[in-house]
Enzyme design. Structure first.
Site, PDB file in Angstrom:
ATOM      1  N   ASP A  67      38.189  37.466  51.534  1.00 48.06           N
ATOM      2  CA  ASP A  67      39.080  38.615  51.559  1.00 48.06           C
ATOM      3  C   ASP A  67      39.379  38.934  53.021  1.00 48.06           C
ATOM      4  OD1 ASP A  67      40.364  41.062  50.525  1.00 48.06           O
ATOM      5  OD2 ASP A  67      39.051  40.727  48.793  1.00 48.06           O
ATOM      6  N   ASP A  71      44.468  41.450  51.835  1.00 46.55           N
ATOM      7  CA  ASP A  71      44.496  42.812  51.326  1.00 46.55           C
ATOM      8  C   ASP A  71      45.755  43.565  51.796  1.00 46.55           C
ATOM      9  OD1 ASP A  71      42.566  44.774  49.983  1.00 46.55           O
ATOM     10  OD2 ASP A  71      43.067  45.872  51.807  1.00 46.55           O
ATOM     11  N   GLU A 116      48.045  40.167  48.737  1.00 47.06           N
ATOM     12  CA  GLU A 116      48.107  41.300  47.800  1.00 47.06           C
ATOM     13  C   GLU A 116      49.244  42.217  48.253  1.00 47.06           C
ATOM     14  OE1 GLU A 116      45.598  45.133  46.152  1.00 47.06           O
ATOM     15  OE2 GLU A 116      45.710  44.635  48.263  1.00 47.06           O
ATOM     16  N   HIS A 119      39.245  43.970  40.766  1.00 42.88           N
ATOM     17  CA  HIS A 119      38.323  45.082  41.034  1.00 42.88           C
ATOM     18  C   HIS A 119      39.037  46.431  41.150  1.00 42.88           C
ATOM     19  CE1 HIS A 119      40.067  44.004  44.812  1.00 42.88           C
ATOM     20  NE2 HIS A 119      39.594  45.119  45.352  1.00 42.88           N
ATOM     21  N   ASP A 120      40.362  46.436  41.126  1.00 40.51           N
ATOM     22  CA  ASP A 120      41.117  47.691  41.221  1.00 40.51           C
ATOM     23  C   ASP A 120      41.725  48.121  39.890  1.00 40.51           C
ATOM     24  OD1 ASP A 120      40.740  47.818  44.016  1.00 40.51           O
ATOM     25  OD2 ASP A 120      42.534  46.607  44.383  1.00 40.51           O
TER      26      ASP A 120
END
Ligand code: GLC
Length: 556
Positions: free
Chosen positions: A97, A205, A261, A333-334
């Site tokens: 990440d 991210d 993302e 995870h969101d």
């Protein structure tokens, strides 16, 4: 070699919640390494690891205070090298990440930037004086009216200098100023350091937030969750920055995967980001399909219309068919757990989880499996706000209740959309903490682990797990799955998700019943499909009649 990810499946691990080897109640790298056989059995090609870097953990590791080390909670750099070695030994790759829209406020770069207006790194972040004619600290004196994604204003006052700094996320996540070439070079150097260490790529991210309009104009609409985002989503220099990053870091290195993302990215922008000729990114995570059941903010729940879902995903399939590439996901995870959100996590849970997987994995693009999705893990029965840990949920609760909203109503939306749903510990077995830890888990284990767990799933040939295994194998072995074209069928049907894929003279028909009632799929060429070979799913008397939440793949 260059587009190897077209036949690959990625598995996402959220390290806090995957496997805890040292009994402190928080997952860690040795825990992951000890569980790699689970990934190997599933057959995935790539592991994307959510952040393991040193962090005050204000946003569960997405607030990084050192990009080139491992947080002691998760282990050490040696543990990371070991994980990498073990993955490579099994033929899997590791994607890290990359969180470079912002750092932690405890990162040395920010500490130096904050040390005073004359600091050499002052300009590495977005510092601004109070709004003209106002005094610092006064209500509304923030330099712009933007709101943070985690509630409240997007600016924090630094009393020592009398200036504010920008934070699109929490006040402990100051935004880096990508206009400054030193910032960009520091990020690129860090990325090269990781690639030299042997990692195989990056999940970037909120990477479409890094180019802000330097004039920082006020937001048009202050009600939205990301209000002000029209000034930083895919901002003026975003393509320039990503092309530069590609040149400076990625060019000339083989076998990597990059995925950006990108909340709010449009299809037109995504085509530019992922056009191989432009050398920016391999693929992006777009958000359209995970916002169809939400209103202006993610906390406003709306029933999902299947026709909207099909229209959206179908548009992305068509739009990135000739140029670019899709990433495919239901959860991460969101997001809440897919089976609870899009299907049925009660009576038909197993069938529904399989159907969702079938539909997603048969699209054209690279599928991402979020840990526990392959078990059909569900949302958690949070009793109250005291069960929650996520800063986004806790801040929203505090703000909404202070503004007079009914606490039960706020809780209902947190239960449906809150990120902690995805973050409850991985369910390995039926023992008290689900085999996740011998200590006290940092977030409660879902009580349904007695039934839903990896040990039980691996022993049951009819499980969701073995279904994922089969879908992943199909992507590896059947070229039409990775490379075939895509045609949506029955676009106006409210219950059946249907599409065909074709490559040469091989054609697949994919069917998913998004309802709890039996349905007949009214596809063209009924006789041809009735005679077709069943590739995935249970036979039934008629391949075009689907039971509740049932999915099927036919090959003609
Ligand atoms: C991304 C992450 C999310 C995080 C945010 C800020 O959306 O996936 O978990 O809170 O960025 O870094």
């Amino acid at each position: 070699m260059s587009e190897w990810w077209k036949t690959a499946v990625v598995y996402q691990i959220y390290p806090r919640s995957f496997a805890d080897a040292d009994g402190d109640g928080i997952g860690d790298l040795p825990g992951i390494t000890a569980r790699l056989d689970h990934l190997a059995a599933l057959g995935v090609d790539v592991l994307w690891l959510s952040p393991i870097y040193p962090s005050p953990q204000d946003d569960a590791g997405y607030d990084i205070s050192d990009y080139q080390d491992v947080d002691p909670t998760f282990g050490s750099l040696a543990d990371l090298d070991r994980l990498l070695f073990e993955l490579h030994a099994r033929g899997m790759k590791l994607v890290m990440d990359l969180v470079v829209n912002h750092t932690s406020d405890e990162h040395p770069w920010f500490a130096e930037s904050r040390s005073g207006r004359a600091s050499a790194k002052r300009d590495w972040y977005w510092w601004r004086p109070p709004r003209a004619g106002m005094r610092e600290g006064d209500p509304g004196a923030e330099p712009t009216n933007w709101r943070s994604a985690f509630s409240g204003p997007a600016w924090e006052l630094d009393p020592a200098s009398g200036e504010y700094y920008l934070h699109i996320f929490s006040r402990k996540q100051p935004d880096l100023n990508w206009e400054n070439p030193e910032v960009r070079e520091a990020v690129y150097a860090m990325m090269r350091w990781w690639l030299d260490r042997g990692v195989d790529g990056f999940r970037m991210d909120v990477i479409n937030f890094i180019s802000k309009d330097p004039a920082l104009p006020d937001a048009h609409d202050t009600g939205a969750l990301f209000s002000g985002s029209e000034h930083y989503i895919c901002g003026p220099r975003i393509h320039e920055f990503l092309a530069e990053m590609h040149r400076e870091v990625l060019a000339g290195r083989d076998g990597l995967l990059t995925v950006g993302e990108m909340p709010g990215v449009t299809l037109e922008e995504a085509r530019l980001f992922t056009d191989p000729a432009r050398r920016e990114l391999d693929m992006v995570f777009q958000f359209e399909h995970v916002q169809l059941d939400q209103g202006a903010s993610k906390w406003e729940l709306r029933p999902l219309q299947l026709t909207d879902l099909k229209a959206s995903l179908g548009r992305w399939q068509a739009g990135l068919a000739e140029v670019g590439w899709n990433s495919l996901y239901w959860g991460n995870h969101d997001q809440p757990r897919a089976v609870s959100r899009f299907a049925d996590d009660g009576e038909h849970r197993v069938r529904a989880a399989k159907m969702l997987a079938t539909v997603l994995h048969m699209h054209r693009g690279t599928p991402y499996v979020y840990q526990g999705e392959e078990l059909g893990m569900t949302n958690a029965p949070f009793a109250g706000v005291e069960d929650l840990r996520d800063i986004e949920s806790l801040n929203h609760y505090a703000e909404a209740v202070a503004a007079g909203e009914d606490p039960e109503h706020v809780l209902a939306s947190l239960r449906a959309m809150g990120r902690d749903n995805a973050r409850t510990p991985m369910q390995w077995d039926g023992s008290p903490h689900a085999g996740f830890t011998t200590g006290t888990p940092w977030l409660g284990v879902n009580p349904n682990h007695v039934e839903i767990n990896a040990e039980a799933a691996r022993a049951d040939p009819g499980s969701v797990f073995h279904h994922y295994r089969r879908l992943i194998e199909l992507r590896h072995t059947l070229p039409v799955v990775a490379h075939g074209d895509f045609t949506m069928r029955m676009a106006h049907d409210e219950r059946v998700y249907a599409f065909t894929r074709r490559l040469g003279d091989v054609e697949l028909l994919v069917l998913g019943n998004f309802s709890g009632d039996p349905v007949v799929a009214k596809v063209p060429e009924v006789e041809r499909w009735r005679a077709a070979e069943l590739l995935v799913g249970d036979p039934g008397d008629d391949p075009l009649v689907l039971g509740p939440w049932e999915g099927r793949v036919l090959r003609a």
